[in-house]
Design a protein around this motif. Structure first.
Motif, short mmCIF file in Angstrom:
data_model
loop_
_atom_site.label_atom_id
_atom_site.label_comp_id
_atom_site.label_asym_id
_atom_site.label_seq_id
_atom_site.Cartn_x
_atom_site.Cartn_y
_atom_site.Cartn_z
N ASP A 60 36.02 29.95 10.33
CA ASP A 60 36.63 31.19 9.83
C ASP A 60 36.24 32.38 10.69
O ASP A 60 37.08 33.22 11.04
N ALA A 61 34.94 32.47 11.03
CA ALA A 61 34.47 33.60 11.82
C ALA A 61 35.05 33.58 13.23
O ALA A 61 35.48 34.61 13.75
N ALA A 62 35.07 32.41 13.85
CA ALA A 62 35.57 32.31 15.22
C ALA A 62 37.06 32.61 15.29
O ALA A 62 37.53 33.36 16.17
N SER A 63 37.83 32.05 14.37
CA SER A 63 39.28 32.26 14.41
C SER A 63 39.66 33.69 14.04
O SER A 63 40.77 34.14 14.34
N GLY A 64 38.75 34.42 13.39
CA GLY A 64 39.02 35.80 13.04
C GLY A 64 38.75 36.81 14.13
O GLY A 64 39.06 38.00 13.98
N LEU A 65 38.16 36.36 15.25
CA LEU A 65 37.89 37.26 16.37
C LEU A 65 39.17 37.52 17.15
O LEU A 65 39.88 36.57 17.50
N LYS A 66 39.43 38.78 17.45
CA LYS A 66 40.65 39.09 18.19
C LYS A 66 40.50 38.71 19.66
O LYS A 66 39.57 39.15 20.34
N LEU A 67 41.44 37.93 20.14
CA LEU A 67 41.49 37.49 21.54
C LEU A 67 42.47 38.40 22.27
O LEU A 67 43.61 38.59 21.82
N GLY A 68 42.05 38.99 23.38
CA GLY A 68 42.96 39.88 24.09
C GLY A 68 42.31 40.52 25.30
O GLY A 68 41.15 40.28 25.63
N SER A 69 43.08 41.34 25.98
CA SER A 69 42.60 42.04 27.16
C SER A 69 41.34 42.83 26.84
O SER A 69 41.24 43.47 25.79
N GLY A 70 40.39 42.80 27.77
CA GLY A 70 39.18 43.57 27.57
C GLY A 70 39.41 45.05 27.48
O GLY A 70 38.57 45.79 26.95
N LEU A 71 40.55 45.53 27.98
CA LEU A 71 40.85 46.96 27.92
C LEU A 71 41.31 47.38 26.53
O LEU A 71 41.35 48.58 26.23
N ASP A 72 41.66 46.43 25.68
CA ASP A 72 42.01 46.73 24.29
C ASP A 72 40.71 46.88 23.51
O ASP A 72 39.95 45.91 23.37
N PRO A 73 40.41 48.06 22.97
CA PRO A 73 39.12 48.24 22.28
C PRO A 73 38.96 47.37 21.05
O PRO A 73 37.84 47.20 20.55
N GLU A 74 40.05 46.78 20.55
CA GLU A 74 39.96 45.91 19.38
C GLU A 74 39.62 44.46 19.76
O GLU A 74 39.27 43.66 18.89
N SER A 75 39.73 44.13 21.04
CA SER A 75 39.47 42.75 21.47
C SER A 75 37.99 42.41 21.36
O SER A 75 37.13 43.22 21.71
#
Length: 501
Positions: free
Chosen positions: A324-339
């Motif tokens: 649950d914890a791993a799948s809830g992490l946002k995957l994305g560009s490092g420039l996106d502050p939410e990633s």
């Protein structure tokens, strides 16, 4: 970059959305590689070319080593007081902080790590290491030792090892460069820094800032390029020491390459860190800490927790909560502050991680979450979903080989008395983690697990003031803290007979 021409290049490159091409620094002069060789460095978030960097030749290696050797004897460096060396290192830390946003952006674009990690860990840690070792410059001392020979004064001196080749990896290029540069220079050595060809840009900028800080020409030299450059430094008879962080395979090759003049080596190599979750562990705290310990920098960390030994009574709970914890992490560009998870470093490395996951499933592991390349808008980059595997056995390849990616293999255990043997049944010994509410269990396991760093109820967090390095094929020697002073100095004994000739 070459003065004048760099400014002209920079404007043209920016119009194309790319940075200016970078050059080599040898003996205080920035210039292209001999022969004009260049290579591309790529943004792993989208596969786009960031810029081109100089590909150093054999002649460039020879020039850099000669420049470092000459600077080692130059009174401007050899005669510099320890306090003056300390001020130079402190000035580098100040400049790193002044240019923190620029350095963080370079690191994120070139390496892929989330911008928050680049700012708060990479850049902050870089400044911290320069400041810590600035403090050591005035404290490198010898000692007077009592000897049995009558009427004799014996004392020791700590002297620079000499010309040091510093070869850094792609996972934390800026901070690991600081781990090597700061102590080497604090001890009075001269250096040639060679960053990984995948991620050279933050190191190039750091060296520019070091030049601005005022190091004499030839004290700090920069060579960019592929494995041949590092190999050329390792075999060079006028290099006195190599410090390398990277794979065990390359570390072994450096041992052979260094045999010609028996140069000194510091090697921080691969890892397969076990994390032990005892029956009495706070599972929620263990999940939070192990998600960070396993997935920090997308798992591209030598000390990443990568084998999870969980008491069978808690294994299902731990596995479900980790998924649950791993799948809830946002995957994305490092420039996106939410990633929270960035890309892997390359297509080749992504394929390697995927091969390990597919192999685990073929050997009987259960895929709980993840297990594939990210799709949709992330498909152009090298993104891999955080992956949790259950039902893993010690004999499986996923439990034995370093994956260096966002993969969490859960291994249930029944007998706590078998934990030490199972944790130690690996060629590696860089780090380990223990999660328990019982201090006796924690410290018994910490004493018996063969690894260079043990973290009890916490994720892995290296610090400039303490030791870092591994047992077995995880490396030779130690970095950071006072142990780095040992790595970058030779100890000389001086005997004086006081009774006359």
């Amino acid at each position: 970059m070459v003065r004048g021409r760099a400014r002209a290049d920079r404007s043209g490159e920016r119009r194309k959305g790319r940075l200016a091409m970078t050059d080599l620094l040898v003996g205080g002069l920035w210039a292209p590689a001999t022969g004009g060789g260049r290579f591309k460095t790529v943004n792993p978030a989208n596969g786009s070319v960031i810029t081109e960097c100089a590909e150093a030749s054999t002649a460039d290696v020879d020039r850099a080593v000669a420049a470092a050797r000459a600077a080692l004897r130059d009174p401007a460096w050899a005669g510099m007081s320890p306090a003056a060396r300390a001020r130079l290192l402190w000035r580098v830390a100040d400049l790193v902080e002044e240019h923190a946003s620029e350095l963080a952006l370079l690191e994120t674009r070139d390496n892929g790590q989330p911008i928050s990690v680049a700012r708060e860990v990479t850049v902050a840690g870089t400044a911290e290491h320069f400041r810590y070792f600035a403090g050591w410059c005035t404290k490198i001392e010898g000692s007077v030792l009592p000897v049995s020979y009558p009427d004799t004064l014996h004392y020791t001196r700590r002297e620079p090892v000499g010309v040091c080749a510093l070869i850094t990896p792609w996972n934390f290029p800026l901070m690991i460069a600081a781990w090597k540069l700061a102590p080497a220079l604090a001890c009075g050595n001269t250096v040639i820094i060679k960053p990984a060809e995948q991620t050279p840009l933050s190191t190039v900028r750091l060296v520019q800032l070091m030049e601005r800080a005022g190091f004499p020409p030839g004290v700090v030299n920069l060579l960019t390029g592929g494995p041949a450059v590092g190999a050329g430094l390792a075999v060079h008879d006028d290099v006195d020491k190599v410090s390398f962080t990277g794979s065990t395979r390359v570390g072994r090759s450096l041992v052979y390459a260094s045999a010609g003049n028996l140069k000194r080596l510091t090697l921080e190599l691969g890892g397969k860190a076990p994390s032990v979750i005892a029956a009495d562990a706070d599972i929620d705290a263990a999940v939070a800490g192990n998600v960070q310990g396993a997935l920090f920098n997308s798992g591209q960390v030598c000390a990443a927790y990568s084998r999870f030994y969980v008491d069978r009574k808690r294994a299902d709970e731990f596995t479900a909560k980790m998924a649950d914890a791993a799948s809830g992490l946002k995957l994305g560009s490092g420039l996106d502050p939410e990633s929270r998870l960035g890309p892997l470093i390359s297509e080749e490395h992504l394929n390697s991680v995927d091969t390990h996951v597919r192999g685990a499933r073929a050997q009987g592991a259960e895929l709980v979450t993840g297990g594939r390349r990210a799709e949709g808008e992330l498909a152009e980059g090298y993104f891999y979903e955080p992956t949790v595997l259950a039902g893993v056995g010690d004999e499986m390849t996923i439990a034995r080989e370093e994956v260096f990616g966002p993969v969490i293999p859960v291994i249930a255990y029944d007998d706590p008395d078998e934990l030490v043997a199972r944790a130690n049944a690996t060629e590696y010994g860089l780090a380990a983690s223990i999660w328990t509410g019982d201090l006796a269990t924690a410290h018994r396991l910490a004493a018996e697990i063969r690894a260079g760093a043990i973290f009890i109820n916490m994720p892995h967090v290296p610090d400039a003031a303490t030791t870092w390095g591994g047992y077995k094929t995880s490396g030779w020697g130690r970095e950071m803290g006072p142990y780095a002073i040992d790595a970058y100095t030779e100890i000389k004994g001086v005997w004086t007979h006081l009774g006359g000739v």
